[in-house]
Motif scaffolding. Sequence first.
Motif, mmCIF file in Angstrom:
data_model
loop_
_atom_site.group_PDB
_atom_site.id
_atom_site.type_symbol
_atom_site.label_atom_id
_atom_site.label_comp_id
_atom_site.label_asym_id
_atom_site.label_seq_id
_atom_site.Cartn_x
_atom_site.Cartn_y
_atom_site.Cartn_z
ATOM 1 N N UNK A 257 0.815 -1.097 -0.353
ATOM 2 C CA UNK A 257 0.007 -0.013 0.200
ATOM 3 C C UNK A 257 0.914 1.222 -0.001
ATOM 4 N N UNK A 258 0.695 2.567 -1.042
ATOM 5 C CA UNK A 258 1.123 3.342 -0.924
ATOM 6 C C UNK A 258 1.122 4.657 0.451
ATOM 7 N N UNK A 259 0.819 4.068 1.262
ATOM 8 C CA UNK A 259 -0.095 4.941 2.451
ATOM 9 C C UNK A 259 1.726 4.732 2.632
ATOM 10 N N UNK A 260 1.765 3.614 3.092
ATOM 11 C CA UNK A 260 3.212 3.522 3.779
ATOM 12 C C UNK A 260 4.743 3.768 3.392
ATOM 13 N N UNK A 261 4.121 3.723 1.510
ATOM 14 C CA UNK A 261 5.541 4.678 1.513
ATOM 15 C C UNK A 261 6.746 5.565 2.132
ATOM 16 N N UNK A 262 5.828 6.538 2.349
ATOM 17 C CA UNK A 262 6.755 7.518 3.469
ATOM 18 C C UNK A 262 7.106 6.953 4.408
ATOM 19 N N UNK B 18 10.802 6.935 5.949
ATOM 20 C CA UNK B 18 11.748 7.458 6.885
ATOM 21 C C UNK B 18 12.481 6.324 7.778
ATOM 22 N N UNK B 19 12.280 5.042 7.706
ATOM 23 C CA UNK B 19 13.355 3.815 8.577
ATOM 24 C C UNK B 19 11.499 3.802 9.570
ATOM 25 N N UNK B 20 10.561 3.824 9.186
ATOM 26 C CA UNK B 20 9.456 3.178 10.924
ATOM 27 C C UNK B 20 8.664 1.858 10.391
ATOM 28 N N UNK B 21 8.470 1.554 11.958
ATOM 29 C CA UNK B 21 8.327 0.560 11.037
ATOM 30 C C UNK B 21 6.531 0.479 10.556
ATOM 31 N N UNK B 22 5.662 1.305 10.815
ATOM 32 C CA UNK B 22 4.172 2.078 10.637
ATOM 33 C C UNK B 22 3.487 1.447 11.628
#
Length: 88
Positions: free
Chosen positions: A51-56, A60-64
Motif C-alpha cells: 500500500x502506498x500509504x506506507x511509502x513515506x 523514514x525508516x519506520x515500521x508503521x
Amino acid sequence: MEKLILFTSNKCPECPPIIEKLENEGIEFRNVDISNSISELKEFLKFRDTESYFDKIKEGGYVGVPTLMDEKGNFYNPVNMDDFQQFK
C-alpha cells in the motif's frame, strides 16, 4: 472483514495510549500485535509492503505501527487523530 483493525506492537510506546483511547471511546476494533506471532506480522506486512500509504513511513525508516485500517481498506495514523468518532 472487521470494521476496524489496529496494527500495533507491544514494543511500541505509542501503541498503548491508542488502544486505551479506542477502548475508552467504546470503539470496536481488532488489535493485530505484530510482535505476538509470525501470522500477525505477515498480516501487517501484506499491507505495509503493497500500500502506498506506507511509502513515506518506510522511507523514514519506520515500521508503521500504530496504524488503523477501516473496512474499506483506508489507513490512518491514530497518533495524529484527536477524534475517533468516525469509526463508531
